[in-house]
Design an enzyme around this catalytic site. Structure first.
Site, short mmCIF file in Angstrom:
data_model
loop_
_atom_site.label_atom_id
_atom_site.label_comp_id
_atom_site.label_asym_id
_atom_site.label_seq_id
_atom_site.Cartn_x
_atom_site.Cartn_y
_atom_site.Cartn_z
CE LYS A 111 -4.30 -1.74 1.96
NZ LYS A 111 -5.36 -1.55 2.98
CE LYS A 191 -7.79 -8.63 -3.95
NZ LYS A 191 -7.14 -8.21 -2.68
CE LYS A 194 -17.57 1.41 -9.21
NZ LYS A 194 -18.56 2.01 -8.29
#
Length: 330
Positions: A111, A191, A194
């Site tokens: 991240k 993966k 959206k």
């Protein structure tokens, strides 16, 4: 019964990867465990998000959980921020957690690379709050995918550190790994997400689902209808393993390898099976949306039931760490 805790972020549209990898498994577990499932909204604010949409996403996520079968008669559904003991315990856990261990967490590194402009303390501290989410209920089991195993192991480590310093208080939670196949996005390589425009939404109407399936990537070794395929390398076949019956899976496997059916026929069978499972969920979502007071009652009840457990655990924790004076005792 042994207690389970797991959470899901209200970070956007729930897709079939979320459903197969987590929610469907949660429904199966409620017959065997005392289950608490939580919309973890505090976890969702560690990255940039649209403030105006947050409440909508929280309610949409909770609605889907209930529509999938996680009803208040069978388990607890709650929202993380409605139970402040989560964050209070996280602060206490911060005080027994070495910074170096947090910096070595795989998801923090990933991240941190994706959000270089916003590497905040919340990203670093995410696993500590997750440990508090689990241990505030003294949950013994946590159903997760492989990408979350390290965080559950970290929760065990925090429980050990706290117990060693202040006395036996928390169990060391164990992982319940999902046996569901890992579904990739419609591009067949990344993966499902959206943001990558490769997701099939749980609430997508049938015509949208079909269009996404129709154009989805299949086995790259099969270029023509007459070419034999390799189902083990095809994301569409993985979806079959998630949605189709065993005899259908065997049929598709054999017919694909022998070029007995083409990719479109394979997708048509999958689409039919997906519709059979998803349409009833979509219908229940519509019913819940038609009674907005019902979901609010579910979340209020969930918060009250969670708070009853969390209050008792925090009372014990405060006494153990020496910050609760005797004159505050009942």
């Amino acid at each position: 019964m042994d207690r389970i805790f797991s959470g899901i972020q209200p970070s956007g549209e729930i897709h079939i990867g979320n459903y197969v990898g987590a929610i469907r498994n949660w429904v199966k577990l409620i017959d065997h465990y005392d289950c608490i499932y939580c919309v973890v909204d505090y976890h969702a604010i560690t990255v940039e998000y649209d403030v105006a949409l947050m409440q909508k996403r929280i309610l949409e996520t909770a609605t889907i959980l209930v529509a999938c079968g996680l009803t208040p008669e069978r388990c607890i559904v709650s929202v993380q921020s409605h139970i402040p003991e989560h964050t209070e315990l996280a602060w206490i856990f911060n005080c027994v957690t070495p910074v170096g261990e947090l910096e070595r967490m795989t998801q923090f590194k990933e991240k941190g690379r994706r959000h270089r402009h916003n590497v905040n303390v919340g990203l670093l501290d995410y696993p500590v709050l997750q440990a508090a989410d689990i241990l505030i209920y003294k949950a013994g089991y946590v159903p997760v995918g492989e990408d979350q195993v390290q965080h559950v192991e970290f929760s065990r480590e925090i429980a050990r550190k706290f117990n060693a310093r202040f006395g036996k208080t928390f169990p060391e939670p164990q992982v319940i790994l999902s046996e569901a196949p890992r579904i990739l996005g419609t591009d067949g390589s990344a993966k499902m997400s959206k943001s990558l425009n490769n997701a099939i939404g749980l609430l997508d109407p049938p015509e949208v689902i079909w269009e996404k399936l129709r154009t989805a990537a299949t086995c790259e070794h099969r270029q023509r209808r007459i070419d034999p395929g390799h189902p083990e390398h095809c994301n569409i076949f993985t979806m079959h393993q998630a949605f189709s019956k065993p005899d259908q899976i065997a049929f598709v496997d054999e017919q694909c390898r022998t070029a007995g059916i083409g990719c479109i026929e394979c997708k048509e069978i999958l689409f039919k099976n997906m519709r059979e499972e998803l349409v009833p969920i979509q219908t229940r979502v519509q019913e819940i949306n038609g009674k907005p007071g019902y979901l609010i009652d579910v979340l209020r009840s969930g918060a009250a039931r969670c708070k009853a457990i969390a209050t008792e655990v925090m009372d014990e924790v405060r006494q153990k760490i020496g910050i609760k004076p005797a004159w505050l005792s009942p």
